[in-house]
Design an enzyme around this catalytic site. Structure first.
Site, PDB file in Angstrom:
ATOM      1  N   LYS A 235     102.631  26.937 105.238  1.00 19.84           N
ATOM      2  CA  LYS A 235     102.399  28.167 104.466  1.00 19.84           C
ATOM      3  C   LYS A 235     101.513  29.143 105.238  1.00 19.84           C
ATOM      4  O   LYS A 235     101.646  30.345 105.111  1.00 19.84           O
ATOM      5  CB  LYS A 235     101.762  27.786 103.126  1.00 19.84           C
ATOM      6  CG  LYS A 235     101.604  28.905 102.124  1.00 19.84           C
ATOM      7  CD  LYS A 235     101.233  28.322 100.770  1.00 19.84           C
ATOM      8  CE  LYS A 235     100.801  29.362  99.777  1.00 19.84           C
ATOM      9  NZ  LYS A 235     100.466  28.755  98.472  1.00 19.84           N
TER      10      LYS A 235
ATOM     11  N   GLU B 267      99.775  33.269  91.926  1.00 17.86           N
ATOM     12  CA  GLU B 267      99.204  32.004  91.451  1.00 17.86           C
ATOM     13  C   GLU B 267      98.224  32.173  90.280  1.00 17.86           C
ATOM     14  O   GLU B 267      98.324  31.454  89.281  1.00 17.86           O
ATOM     15  CB  GLU B 267      98.544  31.267  92.633  1.00 17.86           C
ATOM     16  CG  GLU B 267      99.590  30.719  93.594  1.00 17.86           C
ATOM     17  CD  GLU B 267      99.059  30.370  94.976  1.00 17.86           C
ATOM     18  OE1 GLU B 267      97.828  30.434  95.177  1.00 17.86           O
ATOM     19  OE2 GLU B 267      99.875  30.043  95.858  1.00 17.86           O
TER      20      GLU B 267
END
Ligand code: AMP
Length: 623
Positions: free
Chosen positions: A87, A187
């Site tokens: 990521k 998120e």
């Protein structure tokens, strides 16, 4: 602010079938998949009962890759073919990665045209998109086996600070894994949704996310059923690992005080520290034992050791409130995310700062995935979406370069997205037929201090005098944070546009750095800007006078030309190193001095025009 209305699918018609959709938390260290199971959304375990999937992929020759715990176990044994933390590579160039991280334990493929970091493995060269796709495929297989059917869509979460390139590459990875992405969801927004905070009428929510290596804090606001992220902040180098390090140092110092003890390796010290830290989440005293030696670590000692780390999290919390112009008393709920929020001293510090206890009853490792699953269920059409609209923010201002290398901000930082904003610009030079549009990101006043995102040209602008053309520039950020910029010449409708997919990534540490720079340079930036603006005004006047002297110079006597030249010289020398006030004053003075000349030119041109008219009139009479 012109918000684009976004219409979510589903909600209106009766749905005969429950459609299969999942939420995916594609994490740096671990990933999770969740789905709606009747009334609740739950994360799905693998066949061993493990919910967390380590975000690690091990590549093998002529065999499918291993993903998760099996891959993680091979990190030390076969580091060149085992990729963790992919990521962090998303949206980055190899050059940028090397400059940020120095040594990297991989062999990179230097033959890529796009400069993206791709790692050479026995199974070929693998970039972050492919590694992420392999992780996603594993989660999809897990979900399809558990749900006994093919998935129709997924909501994937990304950090709120992810830039366009990072978001786009997350989507590319999903596409490669055969997933239909219903939406990328920030998120913190997912975490607040998991707690059902979106069902309240209004309120402000803090999402405090302290993981192993990073800390993110976000401020969400709920108004009239609409969820927005008002501000984000944090620290990319702060987390549970730092706590382990301070405890490890403490253990080493305790050991060095006891004679005859050999201090173990740093790795062993960190392991002992981590175990002690976990014990102290359930009890007041932890016992640390190594060989024949043991020591007790009290909760109060841990508090002293971590005081500085905790203070840093609270500093970020304070900054986010300041960014959103809110007070502590405006916060209604605090949501805890990330394994390190299990530490009682972290919870206590957060409770003390906000004056209320944080929400902790959903597993902090699963809360983001659960929120994504709830959102997926809505977007696929299993639930009413009537009042369900999620908005996020763009983390840095987006703007365009204007004359003098200055930045005109079009979409300010922390504006909720999706958003579309338009502004009109014009040409600077007579007969200008091409305009270069330079899209930049950042908080500073000068282009050179911001990130360059893209450049494109609008051509075939009809030839006009400077300032006459009208060019409308529209910035549009969609629900996934992708930016489209268009420029249209309004009289002809000629248009050029670009979708911004920058090749250079942006991490929250860079955002943080850019914000800090903009704060510390705010005053000098404003001064530079006003000087540049004053210089532009002066240049325009000097150009106009030079032009006029060329055409009508003979209107002035030698003495008048001398006075004008003196004033021009004075302005030119002040322009080079004067303040904006001085440049403005000298420009005004030249304006005054040249006003006589301007009046004479005006008279001459009116006289010429009248002469032309009378000749016309005479000719007409003669006819
Ligand atoms: P995450 O990146 O969200 O998975 O967080 C991992 C971090 O949380 C690591 O530093 C763990 O040591 C820490 N952590 C997990 N569980 C606990 C616990 N019960 N007490 C203290 N720290 C924990």
């Amino acid at each position: 602010m012109a918000l684009l209305q976004i219409q979510e699918p589903g909600g209106k018609q009766a749905k005969p079938l429950h459609r299969l959709a999942v939420g995916i938390d594609l994490g740096t260290t671990n990933s999770l998949v969740s789905t709606s199971c009747g009334l609740r959304v739950e994360t799905l375990p693998d066949s061993e009962g493990e919910h967390l999937l380590p975000s690690v992929v091990h590549y093998r020759k002529d065999e499918s890759p291993l993903v998760g715990f099996q891959a993680k176990a091979l990190l030390v044994e076969d580091p060149l073919n085992t990729i963790a933390s992919a990521k962090r590579l998303l949206g980055k160039s190899l050059a940028e990665l090397k400059s940020q991280h120095g040594y990297l334990p991989f062999e990179f493929d230097n033959s890529r045209d796009d400069g993206a970091p791709a790692i050479l493995t026995v199974a070929g060269s693998k970039d972050a998109i492919q590694v992420s796709a392999d992780i996603l495929s594993t989660l999809v297989s897990r979900a399809e086996a558990s749900l006994k059917g093919a998935l129709e869509g997924a909501v994937i979460t990304v950090p709120a600070y992810f830039n366009d390139a990072q978001r786009q590459q997350t989507k590319d990875a999903a596409q490669l894994a055969g997933l239909n992405v219903l939406r990328l969801l920030n998120e913190p927004t997912a975490a607040a949704v998991a707690y059902g905070l979106d069902s309240e009428d209004q309120g402000n929510v803090i999402v405090f996310d302290l993981g192993g290596g990073t800390f993110d804090v976000s401020l969400l606001s709920l108004k009239r059923g609409v969820f927005e992220v008002l501000a984000t902040g944090g620290d990319t180098n702060l987390g549970g690992d730092d706590v382990d390090h301070v405890i490890a140092d403490w253990i080493a110092s305790q050991m060095s005080e006891s004679t005859g003890i050999e201090i173990p390796s740093q790795a062993r010290l960190l392991q002992l520290a981590n175990e002690a830290k976990h014990q102290l989440s359930d009890q007041k005293v932890a016992t640390i034992s190594s060989e024949a030696w043991s020591v007790k670590l009290e909760e109060s000692t841990l508090k002293e050791l971590t005081a500085d780390l905790v203070r840093r999290t609270i500093t970020s919390c304070r900054r986010v409130l300041r960014d959103a112009k809110l007070a502590v008393s405006d916060i209604d709920n605090i949501v805890m995310v990330g394994g390190s929020t299990r530490m009682p001293l972290v919870r206590d510090a957060v409770a003390e700062f906000y004056g209320k206890a944080p929400l902790t009853n959903i597993d902090p490792d699963k809360v983001v995935a659960i929120g994504a699953g709830i959102q997926a269920d809505v977007l696929i059409g299993n639930k009413s979406a009537d009042s369900f609209l999620l908005l996020d923010v763009n983390p840095l201002s987006l703007g365009i370069e204007t004359m003098g290398e200055l930045v005109e901000k079009i979409i300010p930082r922390n504006t909720t997205i999706p958003v579309a904003k338009a502004q009109e610009f014009t040409t600077f030079k007579d007969g200008q037929t091409v305009m270069t549009l330079h899209v930049v990101q950042g908080e500073r006043e000068l282009v050179s201090d911001c990130r360059s995102l893209a450049k494109f040209e609008l051509r075939e602008i009809p030839s006009m005098v400077a300032g006459a053309a009208k060019i409308r520039v529209t910035f549009q950020v969609d629900a996934d944070g992708l930016l489209s910029v268009s420029a249209e010449e309004l009289s002809t409708g000629k248009k050029a546009e670009i979708q911004v997919k920058p090749s250079y990534g942006l991490e929250s540490s860079i955002i943080e750095g850019m914000l800090q720079d903009s704060h510390s340079n705010a005053q000098s930036d404003m001064e530079t800007r006003s000087i540049k603006e004053a210089q532009l005004d002066a240049t325009q006047l000097l150009d106009a006078i030079a032009n006029a002297l060329r055409v009508d110079g003979e209107l002035l006597s030698e003495a008048e030309v001398g006075t004008l030249a003196e004033s021009i010289k004075k302005l030119e020398s002040i322009m080079a190193n004067g303040s904006s006030v001085q440049i403005h004053a000298a420009t005004e003075e030249l304006n005054q001095v040249s006003s006589e000349f301007a009046a004479k030119r005006m008279d001459l041109h009116i006289a010429n025009a009248l002469r032309g008219e009378s000749i016309d009139a005479v000719e007409k009479q003669a006819d």
